[in-house]
Structure formats: C-alpha cells, structure tokens
Design a protein around this motif. Sequence first.
Motif, mmCIF file in Angstrom:
data_model
loop_
_atom_site.group_PDB
_atom_site.id
_atom_site.type_symbol
_atom_site.label_atom_id
_atom_site.label_comp_id
_atom_site.label_asym_id
_atom_site.label_seq_id
_atom_site.Cartn_x
_atom_site.Cartn_y
_atom_site.Cartn_z
ATOM 1 N N MET A 29 0.833 -1.189 0.000
ATOM 2 C CA MET A 29 0.000 0.000 0.000
ATOM 3 C C MET A 29 0.879 1.254 0.000
ATOM 4 O O MET A 29 2.071 1.185 0.301
ATOM 5 N N ILE A 30 0.263 2.386 -0.361
ATOM 6 C CA ILE A 30 0.977 3.663 -0.399
ATOM 7 C C ILE A 30 0.814 4.363 0.940
ATOM 8 O O ILE A 30 -0.307 4.490 1.450
ATOM 9 N N CYS A 31 1.898 4.811 1.512
ATOM 10 C CA CYS A 31 1.826 5.556 2.765
ATOM 11 C C CYS A 31 1.093 6.876 2.513
ATOM 12 O O CYS A 31 1.459 7.626 1.595
ATOM 13 N N PRO A 32 0.078 7.209 3.302
ATOM 14 C CA PRO A 32 -0.657 8.452 3.076
ATOM 15 C C PRO A 32 0.135 9.698 3.439
ATOM 16 O O PRO A 32 -0.291 10.815 3.134
ATOM 17 N N HIS A 33 1.287 9.524 4.061
ATOM 18 C CA HIS A 33 2.088 10.671 4.484
ATOM 19 C C HIS A 33 3.273 10.932 3.540
ATOM 20 O O HIS A 33 3.403 12.003 2.964
ATOM 21 N N GLY A 47 2.124 -2.659 12.658
ATOM 22 C CA GLY A 47 1.504 -1.783 13.643
ATOM 23 C C GLY A 47 0.923 -0.527 13.041
ATOM 24 O O GLY A 47 0.801 0.496 13.742
ATOM 25 N N ASN A 48 0.567 -0.567 11.746
ATOM 26 C CA ASN A 48 -0.010 0.606 11.065
ATOM 27 C C ASN A 48 0.909 1.830 11.180
ATOM 28 O O ASN A 48 0.462 2.950 11.398
ATOM 29 N N ARG A 49 2.206 1.568 11.014
ATOM 30 C CA ARG A 49 3.179 2.651 11.054
ATOM 31 C C ARG A 49 4.175 2.469 9.921
ATOM 32 O O ARG A 49 4.702 1.374 9.712
ATOM 33 N N CYS A 50 4.432 3.545 9.194
ATOM 34 C CA CYS A 50 5.367 3.514 8.077
ATOM 35 C C CYS A 50 6.800 3.480 8.620
ATOM 36 O O CYS A 50 7.172 4.304 9.461
ATOM 37 N N THR A 51 7.590 2.550 8.127
ATOM 38 C CA THR A 51 8.976 2.444 8.608
ATOM 39 C C THR A 51 9.875 3.519 8.009
ATOM 40 O O THR A 51 10.997 3.705 8.471
ATOM 41 N N HIS A 52 9.386 4.233 6.982
ATOM 42 C CA HIS A 52 10.196 5.268 6.338
ATOM 43 C C HIS A 52 10.013 6.622 7.014
ATOM 44 O O HIS A 52 10.991 7.271 7.419
ATOM 45 N N CYS A 53 8.726 7.067 7.140
ATOM 46 C CA CYS A 53 8.497 8.382 7.736
ATOM 47 C C CYS A 53 8.138 8.295 9.218
ATOM 48 O O CYS A 53 7.986 9.323 9.894
ATOM 49 N N LEU A 94 -5.817 2.957 8.368
ATOM 50 C CA LEU A 94 -6.415 1.763 7.783
ATOM 51 C C LEU A 94 -5.425 1.016 6.897
ATOM 52 O O LEU A 94 -4.756 1.627 6.057
ATOM 53 N N ASP A 95 -5.378 -0.287 7.089
ATOM 54 C CA ASP A 95 -4.511 -1.140 6.287
ATOM 55 C C ASP A 95 -5.391 -2.093 5.484
ATOM 56 O O ASP A 95 -6.246 -2.779 6.055
ATOM 57 N N LEU A 153 -9.648 -1.182 2.951
ATOM 58 C CA LEU A 153 -9.481 0.261 2.773
ATOM 59 C C LEU A 153 -8.066 0.699 3.120
ATOM 60 O O LEU A 153 -7.368 0.069 3.906
ATOM 61 N N ASN A 154 -7.680 1.823 2.531
ATOM 62 C CA ASN A 154 -6.483 2.543 2.957
ATOM 63 C C ASN A 154 -6.855 4.012 3.080
ATOM 64 O O ASN A 154 -7.886 4.457 2.578
ATOM 65 N N ASP A 155 -6.028 4.780 3.748
ATOM 66 C CA ASP A 155 -6.350 6.173 4.047
ATOM 67 C C ASP A 155 -6.532 7.014 2.788
ATOM 68 O O ASP A 155 -7.416 7.884 2.726
ATOM 69 N N LEU A 156 -5.715 6.763 1.772
ATOM 70 C CA LEU A 156 -5.802 7.563 0.551
ATOM 71 C C LEU A 156 -7.132 7.340 -0.160
ATOM 72 O O LEU A 156 -7.721 8.276 -0.705
#
Length: 353
Positions: A1-5, A17-23, A29-30, A38-41
Amino acid sequence: MICPHCERNLLRKERTGNRCTHCKRSYALDPKTNPLSLNDLRVRRIASALTDGGRIAIVPDQLWYALSRKRLRDSDFGQGCMGAAFVAAGFVTVIAFFGEVPALLIASAALLLVGLGISVARALGAGKGIPPVAREAFPALVLSPWRSVYGVLPPGVLDTGRPSGGGAADPAGAAGTTGVLVCPDRAVVAFLVADGLPARHGLAVVRSPAEAAAVPSKGPVLVLHDADADGELLVRGLRDALPGRTVIDVGPPLRTVRALPQAVPYRDPRRRPSPADLRILTALGTYTAEELKWLGQGWRFPLVGLPPARLLSVVDRVAGQVSYGADPDRRRAADLGFLTWPEATGPDLAGGR
C-alpha cells in the motif's frame, strides 16, 4: 500500500503496527486487515468526491455506502473454500493415481462436488449484496481508527455521533411551517439539516406518520424514503393517516433506479418484508412479479447510496416548489415580478431622465 504521508510504496513488513517504517508516522487503515480493504488515501479520495470537493458536508452513512459499493457488486461467499476444494481435489486425485489408491478417488470427487456447489451458489448470487461491514459497525471499524490517528473524521464528514444541536425538528414547535418532510432515515435527516434545507424552505422534519400528523401545519407532506418495500408502504401509510392532505412522494422510483447501471443495491436479510406487506404491494398493482420477488428478498436502494449533491438538488427543487406554492407572500411577489431579474426587452423609453 501507499503511505498516506510520505507516499512510499510499503510492503507488509514495512508497515507493522499501522506505522510507516520510512516516515515513522501512523496511518489509520490497512487494506490487509480492514474488512473493506481500505487505505487512508482511498477514504480521502472517496470523501472528496462525495462532498463535491468540500462544497457540501456528508454523513458517515453516505461514506459507508460509497466505500462498500465494490464489495456489494461482488460476492465473497465461499471464495476461499471454493479454491481450497478444487486444489485439494486435484492433489488427492494425483495421489490416488500415482499411489494406486482408488478409494481416494471418492474423496477427490466429493471435494470437486463441494467446489462446484460453491461455484454454482456464487453464480446464483449467494452472498451478493450483503455488505461485509454492517452500517451500524462502520463507525467502530473505520471511523474510530481514523479518529484515533488524525483526531477528526475524514474531511467533509459530519460527526453525527456527538451532540450538535442538529436533527429532526420537534413537531410541537413546528407551527407556521409551509410543509412537512417525512424521512425515516435519521442519517439523511442529519444530512439535510446540516445543509439548512428544512429551515430554508420552512419544513418541519419528522420520521413517521404519527409525528407528521402532530405537526400543526396544513401544508403539503413530502416523503423521502429508500427505494424499497418499506418506502412504498410508508407513502401509503401517510396517505391513509392524513386524509385530505397533499402527500408528495419524493423518494427515488424503484424502476428508474434499477435501470441505472451505476446504481448498486444491497440487501438486509433482517429487513425482508412480511407476507402481509407483500400482499399489500401486490394489490397496489404498481410492481411487476419480478420486482415483487426482488423486494421480497430484502433488496433495496438506500437514500445514503444516492450521490449526496444530487440528493440535495432534487429535494431542494421539490421543497422550493412546495414552499413557493404554500407561501402567499412569495407567490404574490413572484406574480409582481419582484423575484424576476429585469430583462431588456426594447429601447429605454425613459431616455436620459
């Protein structure tokens, strides 16, 4: 999925844990764990479309339906079991053939029959039209995680779960109104009230024939309802309860909505019409045998499934016509041209005066 941030494409191991390891930021939502995938975007995109880019506000129920549309079109009935049955049948057949165990062919045939049975049931519509997330469960499964991450609901979505002072008008305090709007769907009432439509047209908003009869207004009664058996029975009940009053059916016509390719119905086995209700609908003579069967299975087109801007436009237009006809001052002003924009119909006879 695409990180919404940070908009990075995340693998499953990169978003534990519904947390992006990059940002290092959390999201709500996963698609792998959410029952609506669903995803946030996607939620933001759908909410933006429903609110017409933020021009109007919507209620959570309208967002629920829009996010469920794709799953309502398809059936999840036995999907995993069907594939597993076919794979197992093939595996057992191979063992029976190379292991020279003829008895296993019986087990293989049984598994094949199970798979075929599920496939036929899916083709006949088993499980189709039943939302994977019930309307009542949507706030807890989707909106609560969203609020825990972002602090507020998606942009343009009204927080109907908290007291806001808006809602159906009190019939006892509705004296002087130009008419009555009956709508049994509390979410749709909140949607219309938030837009100011009842106040704009002087309409008392109620949810039942008994409440409509209690409103001290003799103006027309507008009925807004789902395209289903309950809606048709509501209109009939109002006409019986309010003899001599003008009752206008503003609900979407079933036959018209069913003909629209983009309209997606759903069904609720808990809300199927009773045999007595179906006899009443049959006696009306307005439905075909196929439509009566469809209604009897619990299928419906809900008001929350209509495009919100379109729903507002239709009700606003009908309510405007009703309030115009019921208000003598507005009618007299229009007759005098007070509400008409002046048009140049010839030379200015006043000259330079």
